[in-house]
Scaffold this motif. Structure first.
Motif, short mmCIF file in Angstrom:
data_model
loop_
_atom_site.label_atom_id
_atom_site.label_comp_id
_atom_site.label_asym_id
_atom_site.label_seq_id
_atom_site.Cartn_x
_atom_site.Cartn_y
_atom_site.Cartn_z
N TRP A 2 0.61 -1.27 0.12
CA TRP A 2 -0.20 -0.03 -0.16
C TRP A 2 0.86 1.23 -0.02
CZ3 TRP A 2 -5.37 0.26 -0.80
CH2 TRP A 2 -5.88 -1.15 -0.78
N ARG A 3 0.41 2.30 -0.68
CA ARG A 3 1.18 3.53 -0.90
C ARG A 3 0.12 4.66 -0.72
NH1 ARG A 3 5.15 1.25 0.55
NH2 ARG A 3 6.86 0.45 -1.05
N CYS A 4 0.63 5.92 -0.75
CA CYS A 4 -0.40 7.04 -0.58
C CYS A 4 0.42 7.98 -1.15
CB CYS A 4 -0.30 7.51 0.88
SG CYS A 4 -1.31 8.81 1.07
N LEU A 5 -0.53 8.60 -2.24
CA LEU A 5 -0.09 9.72 -3.11
C LEU A 5 -0.70 11.09 -2.52
CD1 LEU A 5 -0.74 8.54 -6.59
CD2 LEU A 5 1.25 9.16 -5.86
N THR A 6 -0.10 12.18 -2.64
CA THR A 6 -0.37 13.46 -2.22
C THR A 6 -0.89 14.26 -3.51
OG1 THR A 6 0.90 13.56 -0.43
CG2 THR A 6 0.07 15.84 -0.98
N MET A 7 -2.15 14.62 -3.79
CA MET A 7 -2.60 15.01 -4.95
C MET A 7 -1.75 16.38 -5.27
SD MET A 7 -4.58 12.93 -6.38
CE MET A 7 -5.29 14.12 -7.96
N ALA A 8 -1.44 17.09 -4.43
CA ALA A 8 -0.65 18.36 -4.70
C ALA A 8 0.57 18.22 -5.26
CB ALA A 8 -0.49 19.27 -3.22
N ASN A 9 1.07 16.77 -5.51
CA ASN A 9 2.32 16.71 -6.11
C ASN A 9 1.88 16.49 -7.71
OD1 ASN A 9 3.58 16.04 -3.71
ND2 ASN A 9 3.93 13.83 -4.15
#
Length: 92
Positions: A69-76
């Motif tokens: 599992w991973r997490c992305l930050t939409m601000a990237n």
């Protein structure tokens, strides 16, 4: 929730998605293939209910590339598109 965040969540829920993003710590471009569709995730990696699935601005997904599992930050700075090859395999 921003429209593109909602769109990405919907795409991840429907199948495999190719994602390209910038890793914050290094500035390096990375590629991955992810999903949140539970029937595509190995049983050993299914969520255990101990984490937050939804937080505005962050999108959690199962990363096929690293089998975790991973997490992305939409601000990237990120780009995404359906993985037609893998999605066609699950329809077959």
């Amino acid at each position: 929730m921003a429209r593109d965040e909602q769109e990405l969540r919907e795409m991840l829920g429907a199948g495999w998605v190719n994602i390209q993003y910038i890793k914050i710590s290094t500035g390096e471009k990375r590629n991955c293939t992810g999903t949140t569709r539970l029937d595509l995730i190995p049983k050993s990696a299914l969520p255990n209910g101990k984490g937050s699935w939804k937080k505005d601005g962050d999108v959690r997904y199962f990363d096929l590339t690293v089998n975790a599992w991973r997490c992305l930050t939409m601000a990237n700075d990120l780009e995404y598109e359906p993985n037609d090859f893998l999605n066609n395999l699950i329809r077959a």
